[in-house]
Design a protein around this motif. Sequence first.
Motif, mmCIF file in Angstrom:
data_model
loop_
_atom_site.group_PDB
_atom_site.id
_atom_site.type_symbol
_atom_site.label_atom_id
_atom_site.label_comp_id
_atom_site.label_asym_id
_atom_site.label_seq_id
_atom_site.Cartn_x
_atom_site.Cartn_y
_atom_site.Cartn_z
ATOM 1 N N LEU A 184 0.823 -1.202 0.000
ATOM 2 C CA LEU A 184 0.000 0.000 0.000
ATOM 3 C C LEU A 184 0.858 1.253 0.000
ATOM 4 N N GLY A 185 0.325 2.292 -0.572
ATOM 5 C CA GLY A 185 1.037 3.560 -0.592
ATOM 6 C C GLY A 185 0.155 4.672 -1.101
ATOM 7 N N PHE A 186 0.767 5.801 -1.354
ATOM 8 C CA PHE A 186 0.072 6.963 -1.886
ATOM 9 C C PHE A 186 0.818 7.486 -3.099
ATOM 10 N N VAL A 187 0.064 8.094 -4.008
ATOM 11 C CA VAL A 187 0.657 8.712 -5.190
ATOM 12 C C VAL A 187 -0.084 10.015 -5.457
ATOM 13 N N ASN A 188 0.628 11.004 -5.942
ATOM 14 C CA ASN A 188 0.026 12.289 -6.266
ATOM 15 C C ASN A 188 -0.350 12.310 -7.744
ATOM 16 N N ARG A 203 -6.392 17.694 -3.375
ATOM 17 C CA ARG A 203 -7.026 17.453 -4.666
ATOM 18 C C ARG A 203 -6.326 16.363 -5.469
ATOM 19 N N TYR A 204 -5.180 15.885 -4.970
ATOM 20 C CA TYR A 204 -4.380 14.981 -5.804
ATOM 21 C C TYR A 204 -3.856 13.728 -5.114
ATOM 22 N N LEU A 205 -3.705 13.723 -3.796
ATOM 23 C CA LEU A 205 -3.067 12.581 -3.118
ATOM 24 C C LEU A 205 -4.069 11.446 -2.916
ATOM 25 N N VAL A 206 -3.760 10.278 -3.502
ATOM 26 C CA VAL A 206 -4.690 9.139 -3.462
ATOM 27 C C VAL A 206 -3.944 7.855 -3.076
ATOM 28 N N PRO A 207 -4.689 6.852 -2.584
ATOM 29 C CA PRO A 207 -4.069 5.547 -2.292
ATOM 30 C C PRO A 207 -3.734 4.803 -3.591
ATOM 31 N N ILE A 208 -2.758 3.924 -3.522
ATOM 32 C CA ILE A 208 -2.431 3.025 -4.621
ATOM 33 C C ILE A 208 -2.153 1.656 -4.015
ATOM 34 N N ILE A 209 -2.625 0.605 -4.681
ATOM 35 C CA ILE A 209 -2.425 -0.778 -4.226
ATOM 36 C C ILE A 209 -1.578 -1.503 -5.265
ATOM 37 N N TYR A 210 -0.579 -2.236 -4.786
ATOM 38 C CA TYR A 210 0.256 -3.028 -5.695
ATOM 39 C C TYR A 210 0.299 -4.468 -5.199
ATOM 40 N N ILE A 211 -0.004 -5.393 -6.093
ATOM 41 C CA ILE A 211 -0.036 -6.821 -5.760
ATOM 42 C C ILE A 211 0.900 -7.568 -6.710
ATOM 43 N N VAL A 221 -9.480 11.923 -6.201
ATOM 44 C CA VAL A 221 -9.513 11.791 -4.744
ATOM 45 C C VAL A 221 -10.941 11.477 -4.305
ATOM 46 N N ALA A 222 -11.091 10.501 -3.409
ATOM 47 C CA ALA A 222 -12.417 10.150 -2.885
ATOM 48 C C ALA A 222 -13.000 11.322 -2.108
#
Length: 601
Positions: free
Chosen positions: A51-55, A193-201, A183-184
């Motif tokens: 898990l992490g965040f990306v702009n 307005r830009y920072l969102v979660p990202i999932i990597y599997i 953004v949710a």
Amino acid sequence: MMKKIIKLIILALIILRPNNIFAENVNSIIVIVDELSIKTVEELSLDKCNLGFVNLKSRPPYSEEGLYLSINTGKKLSLKDIGKKDIKINYLGDILKEEKVSYIGDGKAYFLVRNKEGNVNYSEDFIIYNYSWLIEKTDALLNKSDVLVLEYEIEGDKNKVDILNKYLNSYKDEQIIVLPKTVAMKDKYLLNRYLVPIIYINGKNSGLLTSLSTKREGFIALEDISYQIKKTYGHGKKIDIGKPFKFVEVENPKKEFENIYKKNMNLLIIAYLFHGFAYFSQVLLGIWILKFNKLNKGIYNIYAFTLVNIFTSLILGLFEFHKTFLPYLVIHISISYLITRFIIERQIDLTKILSILTYSIIVLGICLYPNMIYNSYIGFNNLVYGARYYGLNNGIMGILLVSSILSFFSITESVNITIKRLIGLSIFIINMLVLSTYFGANTGGFITSIILFGIMVCVLFFSDKNNYRKLLLFFLIGISIFALNIMIDNITGENTHALGFFYRLKENGIYELVSMASFKAKELFKLTILPPFSIVLIFQIIILKNMKKTIINNEILKKEAMIIIITSLIGFILNDTGIITLIYMINYLVLRIISDTKTVE
């Protein structure tokens, strides 16, 4: 002899091998969802995930297509950049022409893997939110292509979340990236307005995402997504801006993920409050001087308090009190108040003690424990804005340089010229080291520190000599220091932002330079004319104009002021957020002027 020849042939084959010989035999699925809240991530049941965040910030004018185009090319672009003759764009669809790309959905996410002509190899231009249908279509497309983009609209529907959860677990051994396109609503506050979660599997790792682009646990850069896909199939190049994903193993990724978000949002609020207070104190000082043409002791105390706040913030960066907002605020204000009161009541030279302590702690922090800098409001890299992830931001860069100048003049007040020169060379060489790619990683600041080094060399060695040859020599030394820094990066394989820019300049020509300079100039102009920066700048000019006589009548102060003003203007020009550098450097200069008790009534 034959054995030696065989060894040489094997060695040559290893060195000259194409990248794609060692490409991974894996399918990649990129799931683009409408939004992905922190709560939704926590509700997903995934055995192994990172898990992490990306702009998501790309280039204006912002659009959904521009976002996908930026991910596709690994370079922040806007929709208007498509078709420009002077810009070289390498599309994933063209790079992965042998692997093939495909798309499921009825939106615009195919832009993420399109080729130059705007096409993908295979597609299903509609979607049915049924698990069996999704599996059937995914298997069919992955039999013909290695990379699939699935555009999936959750729309707050729990049933769709459950289907997505089941779908992700079905392909858990493949490479999967889940990314929202906006953004949710639940997380859209505090200008986020830009920072969102990202999932990597990938079926292997479980923890937090990071990369060399950010050097921050739990954060990757937008450009990293493209590079990760290209690297998977052996197409990564030095000219690419992005870096591959890396993983930090933690016991409870979801808990750490949530903590990272809370800490950064709290620090964002703290940064806005204290920056705002610092700007307010300068406006207040300017208004008071305009109205009464003198400085009140109470106003001086407030002004001093705002700069003590910077030192306090750095000290508190050793801890993580900002996990909880209110206790941090109380502790911070209390410590700053006590320090300010102690220094003023005992009539200690505030500028001297504050500049030396602040300079020392910034140098030690960035070299030994960078998190101390990042956990302070002044060193906080605004991850929501997305301009910088690691190293010294332009505010603290300015404070480093101005405090080094003030520290130098304070320390060398009563020493002989030889010691003065040694101390000066030491301090201003340390500046260059701290701002180099290995520590502060601030290219604009590094160049500014080189110029400051040249200025100080002139002041220390050639102030009474009109020797242009020696000035030219030190200018060449400055250029050589910058070039050496780039060469070391190249030799060590440290593909820094500056080195990557030179690779792209070589590949794309003058457009790369023009594009970067144009964007940074626009950002600088926009920030400079917008409040609060423009208002603060006007009042700083008013303050300096009213204190002109005080500066001129003191030779040492005049020399300090000239060096600080010249350095701050260079820092202003060389950085897209250079206005912040300028404001904080002048902030300290004003403190230096008004700390003279003769100016305080």
